[in-house]
Every structure is written in structure tokens, then in C-alpha cells.
Design a protein around this motif. Structure first.
Motif, PDB file in Angstrom:
ATOM      1  N   GLY A 133      17.198 -28.700 -24.328  1.00 35.32           N
ATOM      2  CA  GLY A 133      18.046 -29.526 -23.485  1.00 35.32           C
ATOM      3  C   GLY A 133      18.331 -30.862 -24.155  1.00 35.32           C
ATOM      4  O   GLY A 133      18.575 -30.927 -25.356  1.00 35.32           O
ATOM      5  N   LYS A 134      18.284 -31.933 -23.380  1.00 34.77           N
ATOM      6  CA  LYS A 134      18.439 -33.279 -23.943  1.00 34.77           C
ATOM      7  C   LYS A 134      17.159 -34.080 -23.703  1.00 34.77           C
ATOM      8  O   LYS A 134      17.186 -35.290 -23.495  1.00 34.77           O
ATOM      9  CB  LYS A 134      19.642 -33.986 -23.330  1.00 34.77           C
ATOM     10  N   SER A 135      16.030 -33.379 -23.771  1.00 31.15           N
ATOM     11  CA  SER A 135      14.747 -33.967 -23.415  1.00 31.15           C
ATOM     12  C   SER A 135      14.398 -35.191 -24.258  1.00 31.15           C
ATOM     13  O   SER A 135      14.436 -35.156 -25.499  1.00 31.15           O
ATOM     14  CB  SER A 135      13.638 -32.918 -23.568  1.00 31.15           C
ATOM     15  N   GLY A 158       6.248 -39.788 -35.735  1.00 31.41           N
ATOM     16  CA  GLY A 158       6.201 -39.250 -37.088  1.00 31.41           C
ATOM     17  C   GLY A 158       6.366 -37.757 -37.214  1.00 31.41           C
ATOM     18  O   GLY A 158       6.149 -37.205 -38.299  1.00 31.41           O
ATOM     19  N   HIS A 159       6.761 -37.080 -36.133  1.00 30.52           N
ATOM     20  CA  HIS A 159       6.954 -35.632 -36.206  1.00 30.52           C
ATOM     21  C   HIS A 159       8.433 -35.294 -36.357  1.00 30.52           C
ATOM     22  O   HIS A 159       9.226 -35.587 -35.454  1.00 30.52           O
ATOM     23  CB  HIS A 159       6.434 -34.948 -34.933  1.00 30.52           C
ATOM     24  N   PRO A 160       8.828 -34.672 -37.468  1.00 29.08           N
ATOM     25  CA  PRO A 160      10.175 -34.106 -37.509  1.00 29.08           C
ATOM     26  C   PRO A 160      10.304 -33.071 -36.389  1.00 29.08           C
ATOM     27  O   PRO A 160       9.347 -32.361 -36.084  1.00 29.08           O
ATOM     28  CB  PRO A 160      10.247 -33.439 -38.887  1.00 29.08           C
ATOM     29  N   VAL A 161      11.471 -32.996 -35.765  1.00 30.85           N
ATOM     30  CA  VAL A 161      11.669 -32.134 -34.609  1.00 30.85           C
ATOM     31  C   VAL A 161      12.787 -31.132 -34.888  1.00 30.85           C
ATOM     32  O   VAL A 161      13.852 -31.508 -35.396  1.00 30.85           O
ATOM     33  CB  VAL A 161      12.014 -32.963 -33.351  1.00 30.85           C
ATOM     34  N   LEU A 162      12.538 -29.872 -34.548  1.00 30.04           N
ATOM     35  CA  LEU A 162      13.543 -28.825 -34.603  1.00 30.04           C
ATOM     36  C   LEU A 162      13.770 -28.328 -33.177  1.00 30.04           C
ATOM     37  O   LEU A 162      12.953 -27.606 -32.616  1.00 30.04           O
ATOM     38  CB  LEU A 162      13.083 -27.667 -35.495  1.00 30.04           C
ATOM     39  N   GLY A 163      14.875 -28.782 -32.569  1.00 26.53           N
ATOM     40  CA  GLY A 163      15.189 -28.389 -31.208  1.00 26.53           C
ATOM     41  C   GLY A 163      16.237 -27.289 -31.189  1.00 26.53           C
ATOM     42  O   GLY A 163      17.221 -27.366 -31.933  1.00 26.53           O
ATOM     43  N   ILE A 164      16.036 -26.290 -30.349  1.00 26.80           N
ATOM     44  CA  ILE A 164      16.980 -25.183 -30.209  1.00 26.80           C
ATOM     45  C   ILE A 164      17.555 -25.217 -28.799  1.00 26.80           C
ATOM     46  O   ILE A 164      16.799 -25.239 -27.822  1.00 26.80           O
ATOM     47  CB  ILE A 164      16.303 -23.819 -30.451  1.00 26.80           C
ATOM     48  N   GLU A 165      18.872 -25.204 -28.690  1.00 25.93           N
ATOM     49  CA  GLU A 165      19.507 -25.310 -27.380  1.00 25.93           C
ATOM     50  C   GLU A 165      20.822 -24.528 -27.353  1.00 25.93           C
ATOM     51  O   GLU A 165      21.634 -24.636 -28.282  1.00 25.93           O
ATOM     52  CB  GLU A 165      19.778 -26.785 -27.051  1.00 25.93           C
ATOM     53  N   LEU A 166      21.019 -23.754 -26.301  1.00 25.95           N
ATOM     54  CA  LEU A 166      22.214 -22.933 -26.164  1.00 25.95           C
ATOM     55  C   LEU A 166      23.430 -23.739 -25.724  1.00 25.95           C
ATOM     56  O   LEU A 166      24.562 -23.433 -26.103  1.00 25.95           O
ATOM     57  CB  LEU A 166      21.945 -21.810 -25.153  1.00 25.95           C
ATOM     58  N   ALA A 167      23.217 -24.780 -24.919  1.00 28.99           N
ATOM     59  CA  ALA A 167      24.323 -25.524 -24.329  1.00 28.99           C
ATOM     60  C   ALA A 167      24.733 -26.705 -25.210  1.00 28.99           C
ATOM     61  O   ALA A 167      23.969 -27.660 -25.361  1.00 28.99           O
ATOM     62  CB  ALA A 167      23.932 -26.033 -22.934  1.00 28.99           C
ATOM     63  N   PRO A 168      25.927 -26.689 -25.789  1.00 31.65           N
ATOM     64  CA  PRO A 168      26.368 -27.829 -26.607  1.00 31.65           C
ATOM     65  C   PRO A 168      26.471 -29.113 -25.799  1.00 31.65           C
ATOM     66  O   PRO A 168      26.323 -30.206 -26.352  1.00 31.65           O
ATOM     67  CB  PRO A 168      27.732 -27.379 -27.142  1.00 31.65           C
ATOM     68  N   GLU A 169      26.705 -28.997 -24.493  1.00 34.30           N
ATOM     69  CA  GLU A 169      26.776 -30.189 -23.646  1.00 34.30           C
ATOM     70  C   GLU A 169      25.467 -30.968 -23.705  1.00 34.30           C
ATOM     71  O   GLU A 169      25.465 -32.204 -23.759  1.00 34.30           O
ATOM     72  CB  GLU A 169      27.072 -29.801 -22.198  1.00 34.30           C
ATOM     73  N   ALA A 170      24.333 -30.253 -23.682  1.00 33.41           N
ATOM     74  CA  ALA A 170      23.027 -30.899 -23.735  1.00 33.41           C
ATOM     75  C   ALA A 170      22.837 -31.640 -25.054  1.00 33.41           C
ATOM     76  O   ALA A 170      22.343 -32.777 -25.089  1.00 33.41           O
ATOM     77  CB  ALA A 170      21.925 -29.865 -23.541  1.00 33.41           C
ATOM     78  N   ILE A 171      23.232 -30.996 -26.141  1.00 38.60           N
ATOM     79  CA  ILE A 171      23.063 -31.611 -27.463  1.00 38.60           C
ATOM     80  C   ILE A 171      23.907 -32.873 -27.587  1.00 38.60           C
ATOM     81  O   ILE A 171      23.432 -33.914 -28.066  1.00 38.60           O
ATOM     82  CB  ILE A 171      23.418 -30.594 -28.558  1.00 38.60           C
ATOM     83  N   GLU A 172      25.153 -32.812 -27.159  1.00 39.09           N
ATOM     84  CA  GLU A 172      26.032 -33.974 -27.274  1.00 39.09           C
ATOM     85  C   GLU A 172      25.525 -35.126 -26.415  1.00 39.09           C
ATOM     86  O   GLU A 172      25.605 -36.298 -26.812  1.00 39.09           O
ATOM     87  CB  GLU A 172      27.463 -33.592 -26.907  1.00 39.09           C
ATOM     88  N   GLN A 173      25.000 -34.819 -25.243  1.00 34.12           N
ATOM     89  CA  GLN A 173      24.460 -35.877 -24.384  1.00 34.12           C
ATOM     90  C   GLN A 173      23.221 -36.508 -25.005  1.00 34.12           C
ATOM     91  O   GLN A 173      23.007 -37.720 -24.898  1.00 34.12           O
ATOM     92  CB  GLN A 173      24.154 -35.311 -22.993  1.00 34.12           C
TER      93      GLN A 173
END
Length: 210
Positions: free
Chosen positions: A46-48, A58-73
Motif C-alpha cells: 500500500g502506501k504504508s 537503515g533498511h533498504p525496502v522492497l515494497g510490492i503493490e498491485l494498485a498504482p494509486e497507492a504507490i503514487e500517493q
């Protein structure tokens, strides 16, 4: 047929989103003993804001999300530059040490998650209907190396089979995860006004450490 999770994002029905870092992450993540610099996989992210918290520590993050709206927000929360590219069928957006991959979590292969050494499931398992949860647990195990540690937030409520988020009882979490993970219940939070109670689980991928 429209994906119900995607539909919620399109309609703005995201009551599950927290406008702050989850207190359970702040309290229990240090207990896992995840080494500094370890890359953290966040499925169905999501956009957590939890991803910001992890990255700021200090943790690199790999987030997976189906909704592009969440990523853009999520990206719009900060004015930092964003680089974008396509990788293995995913549209990838990178902001600082956070990579957001837009696409189906089940299409993520172990090659793309090669650097992952930990994971955080705040609302992934509970976002999935019963028929998909076993597939999720197996795929998560495929993507994480032996010894990888993670924090999982479970949820129970009295709304029957309504969701997402769905009610996933403790015994189901144990049944799904114990074949491939060491599982420990850390805490159960008091139920809110709607009768929803979260549980916090520490997981560690089984298998010999390399």
C-alpha cells in the motif's frame, strides 16, 4: 472481474491505512534482531508509512503493490526525486532506499528478491481470501532465505467472512506458516471499538543458514 483490493484504492476506501507508523512495528521490530542494512520485503505494501520507518533505520525496502494509486500517493508524501524503470514485468519506482514494484506479488521471482534478508507483513495475509492464503505463505517462503526474520501482523474480528481485511485466527496463521517458518506469538492487542484485535508474530525462515 475487478480486483477488490484495487477497487478499494480506486474508490478511496482505505480505512485500513494508518496515517502513522504502526506502534507494533516500532515496539517489536527491534526484538527480531535484524542486522543493520538488511533489505526488507514488504508484500502488498500500500502506501504504508512503515516503509519510511524501516528505511530511516537503515533498511533498504522492497515494497510490492498491485494498485498504482497507492504507490503514487506514497511517493507524493515526500518531494525527493523518483527514478522509474521496468523490471521483469513490474513498473518500479525508486525513492531513496525504497523500491516500489507495481504488480502481482505472486509474479515476483526469487531472482528479484535475491537481496532480501527480512520481511514485514502488516496487511498482506489478512488482505487475502482463504483460498489464496496458503499460496501466499508458500510464495513468501520461496522469496526469503533460511534465517530471514520477519514481523507479521494478524487480525481477528467478528464480521464473519467479510473483508478485506479478513479475520485470520491464530491457529490458521500457525498452520500456514509453521511448515516453512519458526513462529512465535509476541503479543495480542486489545480489541478496538469495532471488535477487531491485532496479533503480532515473529517469524524466522526455517532451513540451514548459509
Amino acid at each position: 472481474m475487478e480486483n477488490p483490493w484495487r477497487q478499494r484504492w480506486q474508490e478511496g476506501r482505505i480505512g485500513f491505512h494508518l496515517e502513522e507508523t504502526h506502534p507494533a512495528l516500532v515496539k517489536h521490530w527491534p526484538e527480531l534482531g535484524v542486522a543493520d542494512g538488511t533489505k526488507v520485503l514488504v508484500p502488498l505494501c500500500g502506501k504504508s508509512l512503515d516503509m519510511r520507518w524501516l528505511a530511516d533505520r537503515g533498511h533498504p525496502v522492497l515494497g510490492i503493490e498491485l494498485a498504482p494509486e497507492a504507490i503514487e500517493q506514497f511517493l507524493a508524501q515526500r518531494r525527493s526525486g523518483v527514478s522509474r524503470y521496468t523490471q521483469a514485468g513490474f513498473e518500479v519506482s525508486r525513492q531513496g532506499s525504497i523500491e516500489l514494484w507495481c504488480g502481482d506479488f505472486f509474479h515476483l521471482h526469487i531472482q528479484q528478491a535475491a537481496e532480501v534478508g527480512a520481511f514485514y507483513d502488516r496487511a498482506s495475509l489478512i488482505a487475502l481470501p482463504p483460498a489464496t492464503r496458503e499460496r501466499y505463505a508458500f510464495h513468501l517462503a520461496q522469496l526469503t532465505p533460511p534465517g530471514a526474520k520477519g514481523l507479521l501482523v494478524g487480525l481477528t474480528h467478528g464480521d464473519g467472512e467479510a473483508g478485506p481485511p479478513f479475520s485470520v485466527p491464530d491457529d490458521e496463521i500457525e498452520r500456514l506458516m509453521t511448515p516453512n517458518f519458526h513462529v512465535e506469538l509476541l503479543a495480542r492487542l486489545e480489541a478496538d471499538a469495532r471488535g477487531r484485535s491485532e496479533s503480532l508474530w515473529a517469524l524466522e525462515r526455517r532451513g540451514p543458514r548459509v
